[in-house]
Design an enzyme around this catalytic site. Sequence first.
Site, mmCIF file in Angstrom:
data_model
loop_
_atom_site.group_PDB
_atom_site.id
_atom_site.type_symbol
_atom_site.label_atom_id
_atom_site.label_comp_id
_atom_site.label_asym_id
_atom_site.label_seq_id
_atom_site.Cartn_x
_atom_site.Cartn_y
_atom_site.Cartn_z
ATOM 1 N N HIS A 1 49.093 47.140 104.852
ATOM 2 C CA HIS A 1 50.197 47.405 105.866
ATOM 3 C C HIS A 1 49.952 48.810 106.499
ATOM 4 C CE1 HIS A 1 53.874 47.660 107.738
ATOM 5 N NE2 HIS A 1 54.168 46.282 107.587
ATOM 6 N N ALA B 1 57.386 33.476 86.726
ATOM 7 C CA ALA B 1 58.852 32.999 87.090
ATOM 8 C C ALA B 1 59.416 33.790 88.378
ATOM 9 C CB ALA B 1 59.714 33.090 86.107
ATOM 10 N N ARG C 1 47.397 37.568 106.719
ATOM 11 C CA ARG C 1 48.782 36.495 106.676
ATOM 12 C C ARG C 1 49.610 37.054 107.535
ATOM 13 N NH1 ARG C 1 53.820 37.830 104.220
ATOM 14 N NH2 ARG C 1 53.159 39.691 103.418
ATOM 15 N N HIS D 1 49.059 45.538 100.730
ATOM 16 C CA HIS D 1 50.467 44.772 100.708
ATOM 17 C C HIS D 1 50.535 43.387 100.241
ATOM 18 C CE1 HIS D 1 54.261 43.713 102.332
ATOM 19 N NE2 HIS D 1 53.847 42.952 103.329
ATOM 20 N N GLN E 1 45.222 42.391 102.339
ATOM 21 C CA GLN E 1 46.007 42.847 103.532
ATOM 22 C C GLN E 1 46.560 44.388 103.302
ATOM 23 O OE1 GLN E 1 49.961 41.181 105.292
ATOM 24 N NE2 GLN E 1 48.556 40.853 106.853
ATOM 25 N N ARG F 1 48.465 44.834 113.096
ATOM 26 C CA ARG F 1 48.625 45.755 111.948
ATOM 27 C C ARG F 1 47.358 46.251 111.281
ATOM 28 N NH1 ARG F 1 51.948 42.129 107.299
ATOM 29 N NH2 ARG F 1 53.806 42.413 108.379
ATOM 30 N N GLU G 1 57.491 47.007 110.722
ATOM 31 C CA GLU G 1 56.835 47.262 111.937
ATOM 32 C C GLU G 1 57.842 47.620 113.171
ATOM 33 O OE1 GLU G 1 54.018 44.535 110.726
ATOM 34 O OE2 GLU G 1 54.165 43.612 112.448
ATOM 35 N N PHE H 1 58.695 38.140 114.651
ATOM 36 C CA PHE H 1 57.942 38.980 113.925
ATOM 37 C C PHE H 1 56.458 38.794 114.417
ATOM 38 C CE2 PHE H 1 57.965 40.607 109.495
ATOM 39 C CZ PHE H 1 59.377 40.672 109.452
ATOM 40 N N LEU I 1 57.494 49.621 101.880
ATOM 41 C CA LEU I 1 57.054 49.131 103.260
ATOM 42 C C LEU I 1 58.248 49.696 104.384
ATOM 43 C CD1 LEU I 1 55.270 46.824 103.776
ATOM 44 C CD2 LEU I 1 57.420 45.244 104.424
HETATM 45 C C1 LIG Z 1 57.680 44.842 99.967
HETATM 46 C C2 LIG Z 1 57.352 43.504 100.353
HETATM 47 C C3 LIG Z 1 58.053 42.890 101.387
HETATM 48 C C4 LIG Z 1 57.685 41.505 101.674
HETATM 49 N N1 LIG Z 1 58.378 40.825 102.542
HETATM 50 C C5 LIG Z 1 58.011 39.627 102.806
HETATM 51 C C6 LIG Z 1 58.752 38.806 103.835
HETATM 52 O O1 LIG Z 1 59.795 39.452 104.457
HETATM 53 N N2 LIG Z 1 58.490 37.578 104.099
HETATM 54 C C7 LIG Z 1 57.369 36.944 103.401
HETATM 55 O O2 LIG Z 1 57.209 35.797 103.788
HETATM 56 N N3 LIG Z 1 56.557 37.625 102.545
HETATM 57 C C8 LIG Z 1 57.042 38.935 102.296
HETATM 58 N N4 LIG Z 1 56.337 39.668 101.194
HETATM 59 C C9 LIG Z 1 55.312 38.966 100.348
HETATM 60 C C10 LIG Z 1 55.944 38.165 99.350
HETATM 61 O O3 LIG Z 1 57.098 38.784 98.948
HETATM 62 C C11 LIG Z 1 55.342 37.744 97.949
HETATM 63 O O4 LIG Z 1 53.868 37.504 98.385
HETATM 64 C C12 LIG Z 1 55.909 36.542 97.072
HETATM 65 O O5 LIG Z 1 57.009 37.117 96.837
HETATM 66 C C13 LIG Z 1 55.089 36.546 95.886
HETATM 67 O O6 LIG Z 1 55.784 35.543 95.198
HETATM 68 P P1 LIG Z 1 55.191 35.000 93.800
HETATM 69 O O7 LIG Z 1 56.052 33.811 93.371
HETATM 70 O O8 LIG Z 1 53.866 34.320 94.076
HETATM 71 O O9 LIG Z 1 55.084 36.060 92.854
HETATM 72 P P2 LIG Z 1 56.008 37.187 92.194
HETATM 73 O O10 LIG Z 1 57.442 37.096 92.747
HETATM 74 O O11 LIG Z 1 55.216 38.218 92.274
HETATM 75 O O12 LIG Z 1 55.958 36.436 90.816
HETATM 76 C C14 LIG Z 1 55.379 36.737 89.736
HETATM 77 C C15 LIG Z 1 55.667 36.165 88.533
HETATM 78 O O13 LIG Z 1 54.632 36.326 87.749
HETATM 79 C C16 LIG Z 1 55.078 36.964 86.599
HETATM 80 N N5 LIG Z 1 53.666 37.448 85.835
HETATM 81 C C17 LIG Z 1 52.613 38.129 86.346
HETATM 82 N N6 LIG Z 1 51.518 38.111 85.372
HETATM 83 C C18 LIG Z 1 52.178 37.349 84.343
HETATM 84 C C19 LIG Z 1 51.484 37.103 82.964
HETATM 85 N N7 LIG Z 1 50.322 37.593 82.822
HETATM 86 N N8 LIG Z 1 52.144 36.432 82.239
HETATM 87 C C20 LIG Z 1 53.294 36.242 82.412
HETATM 88 N N9 LIG Z 1 53.969 36.430 83.617
HETATM 89 C C21 LIG Z 1 53.217 36.774 84.644
HETATM 90 C C22 LIG Z 1 55.688 38.065 86.978
HETATM 91 O O14 LIG Z 1 56.392 38.731 86.062
HETATM 92 C C23 LIG Z 1 56.569 37.335 87.907
HETATM 93 O O15 LIG Z 1 57.757 36.700 87.156
HETATM 94 C C24 LIG Z 1 56.644 40.938 100.926
HETATM 95 C C25 LIG Z 1 56.014 41.766 99.877
HETATM 96 C C26 LIG Z 1 56.415 42.832 99.521
HETATM 97 C C27 LIG Z 1 55.505 43.664 98.691
#
Ligand SMILES: Cc1cc2nc3c(=O)[nH]c(=O)nc-3n(C[C@H](O)[C@H](O)[C@H](O)COP(=O)(O)OP(=O)(O)OC[C@H]3O[C@@H](n4cnc5c(N)ncnc54)[C@H](O)[C@@H]3O)c2cc1C
Lengths: 598, 239
Positions: A249, A20, A404, A363, A247, A293, A262, A127, A259
């Site tokens: 960083h 979620a 990315r 990252h 990737q 990067r 940059e 960016f 993080l």
């Molecule tokens: C520090 C940081 C800064 C970033 N900044 C940017 C930015 O500025 N701009 C940008 O575009 N991107 C950015 N990114 C990348 C981006 O934030 C992530 O790629 C993105 O939030 C991933 O979202 P998601 O919904 O795919 O997964 P997540 O938000 O990671 O959610 C995964 C969900 O799955 C659940 N889950 C995992 N495994 C299981 C399981 N086995 N069973 C049940 N639930 C599970 C977790 O609990 C969680 O609820 C950044 C990443 C980092 C690390």
Amino acid sequence: MTQKLKISSTLRCDVLIIGAGGAGLRCASAVLEKKPGTHIVAVTKVASPQKSHTQTAQGGMAAVDPRDPIDKPIYHMFDTWKGSDCIADQNIIKKIVEAGWEQAVWMENRGMHFTRMEDGKLSKRTFGGHTVNFGESSAFRCVFEADRTGKGIMDNVWGESIKGGTTFINQAVVTELLIKGDRCVGAVIFKQKEGEFVSIVAKATVFATGGNGQVFKVTTNCRQNTGDGNAIILKAGLPVMDPEAIQFHPTGIVGPGILASETLRSVGGILRNKELEPFMEHYAPKMKELAPRDLVARAIETEIREGRGILNPDHNIEHVWIDLRHLPDYVHDVEIPEVSGFFKKFINLDPKKDLCPVRPSNHYQMGGIPTNENGEVQKNPREMVPGLFAVGECAAASFHGFNRLGTNSLLELITMGKFAGEKIIDTLGEDVPDAPEDAGERSFSLFSRFMEAGAKDNLGKIREEMRNLMTEKVGVFRTEQGMNDAIEGLRELRERADKTVLASQSLIMNQDLIQRWELNNLLDNAMVITKGALNRKESRGGHFRDDFPDRDDTFHYHTLVHKTEFGDVHLEKRPVDMSLYEAKGEHYEKFGIIERKY
Amino acid sequence: MYNEIYDITLKVKRYDPEAKRTWVQDYNLKAGRILRFTDLFRRINNELDPSLAWNSSCEHAQCGTCAVQINGKPLLACELLVENAVAQFGTSVFKVEPITIAPVVRDLIVDLEQAYDRVHKAKPYIIDGAKKSQAQAESQILPRDLERYVEATRCINCFCCATACISSHKGFLGPNAVMASIVRLMDPREQAREERLDLLYSEEGIYRCHTSKACSFVCPKEIDVAHFIALAKEGKFKT
Ligand SMILES: Cc1cc2nc3c(=O)[nH]c(=O)nc-3n(C[C@H](O)[C@H](O)[C@H](O)COP(=O)(O)OP(=O)(O)OC[C@H]3O[C@@H](n4cnc5c(N)ncnc54)[C@H](O)[C@@H]3O)c2cc1C
Ligand code: SF4
Ligand code: SF4
Ligand code: FES
């Protein structure tokens, strides 16, 4: 003493969302908006959806404003293609980029607080890699909410999902996919607080489990990012695409791996080694600190390898310095207050007076569960798995190819989440068969084996060894020899893990048990990353081979990695979609196989 | 400056849900100055006792999963450095306890889901958004309007404030949940004002607050929670 494991109950719903985070809940919101009353169950490993990794994204989200006098979607498409090192899929690039703005508007109408200027116009940031007119100058196309864009998005889609009546199951892990015949009919979950297995039968099942950053020693990812999605898919006999595309960083803050954006380099921060020498001039005489990067990451890693790094004794991590001391107070206080704040808060240093420790940090996973443009999961390049979807960082459509661009991930989450949601609506009329007879058996036998092991070792230590091994051998630099060593090492670690006794046999909130299970997932991820990287005898985007430093277009395909046994894989090719190029429309030549030079 | 090692004792309050047993366990560690308390917990798992259960996610103060009480103060374990803790509390012996806002599941892990029920009750979303004049236009919020409540949008629901709040346990929704509703009352997009006011002025609402300001004092995001509650108490949002 083995407890009899069983399915405690079976739940039926329309849509099961596994994970979620931003992607999963954007998908839920899309379904609920079009079809109110749909029964959606969203499962998350963390204590509340709001604790998901998306919450931590800071920078912002790319989206081309149609009213912008200079920027155009075609420029954004070009940047993404070029950034990907010419291996993203062009149909996906087009679809996502064109949908970006509408999604920004969607969010702002539902509670997002994008930062605006005094006159009410949206503020926009630039960016790395985002340009106008095909690389001519920087593009201002990133909308953001202060330094917490991810939190804004998370609050937004979480709120919409609550409002629509989603059932949340928190602090639970999905352990097994339910497949009947060819179709996915749901999944088995393990509820940590209760210590119970529950079988969930759904018309559509969506993976949105996020990334696998915990495979590496220093990572910007949260603790739960153990690549569970990839691992469960592999266990179900399905492939993972381009796992080697990771990737790094260049500047993670030593210790927590936070993080350090940059911006630090763009405002004039200088990277220095142990001798305080500004080493970037040896690697990129012209661009120096402003080189891309991956180049900066390799430069830092080389300094460290050749003995010019500094060891942080507290975290036992080697690093270089970023020097910000010469920057005027104004820059510290106005242009980089957040990152400056991180150094103060997490390592007690004052960047105005002290050198600050940074090193390349894992990252993002560009690869993942292969899907088409609607998030439908593929079992091979030609066939889908009915009833199964994947979105967000765990999935690969592929929008990012092998590298990315910053701010493109949040864009992908919300667009692909929506596309999948809309596609899912088509499936809601179908009847779904019951769970297969043997639902849960694979999870029970796995958990029983964990419980039965008896050797004295420490799972945390094994995990740390794996993370060190992967960072050293399959990190920023990769060689055939190194990766063969890694495969051997991973096998040994897996054997040790299999024998290691758990701290307790309890099923209730047994952290050691869950981490044991995660360790298997991490090892599976590590293995397919290494196998994929070994196969790809070229360098492309985030994947850099010391022994094959150039891009080689005989590798211009996606790799689908199927796992058979631990350490044995079977590889398949998926062609790269070049539809923008092939359409021969305006600027089509920009979408050919071009050089990735900045 | 880089070589200081502290001798730390953590007196951790533990709970075993099966035996229904509570006890305090001491862990002695040698720790570098910039290790955080989450790093210490992990060290305990890897070197001393893998059975100690604790919670975290982002580990850089963005998600609010790791809240615990250290010597009675609710805070985020992932942003408390050893060296700062020694300075702040004037000791190297620390009592580590779970936050008190929901039942303990095991050791330092509480059932945050139950705590979150109160936030859900406060409806952390726009219940009824303003009708847009143009279908495709975004909802502009001018910086000067946002300024009034932007601070409150930083809340990560760590429940430190609720732990510190003397009225928070029985009946009261708690400072962060109440603030989740207030922030949307201040949001020009929200039309469902009556519904929000009804909740705020209900039995579980703001009249349970004694204006002690403990919430503002402990908030790791430095949000003046009590200020927002005070605005509601003053009747600022009544139409
Ligand atoms: C520090 C940081 C800064 C970033 N900044 C940017 C930015 O500025 N701009 C940008 O575009 N991107 C950015 N990114 C990348 C981006 O934030 C992530 O790629 C993105 O939030 C991933 O979202 P998601 O919904 O795919 O997964 P997540 O938000 O990671 O959610 C995964 C969900 O799955 C659940 N889950 C995992 N495994 C299981 C399981 N086995 N069973 C049940 N639930 C599970 C977790 O609990 C969680 O609820 C950044 C990443 C980092 C690390
Ligand atoms: S108001 Fe502050 S202390 Fe309270 S939950 Fe929010 S962030 Fe935590
Ligand atoms: S000011 Fe009110 S809400 Fe805040 S701690 Fe005191 S009683 Fe609780
Ligand atoms: S773990 Fe996220 S705030 Fe501490």
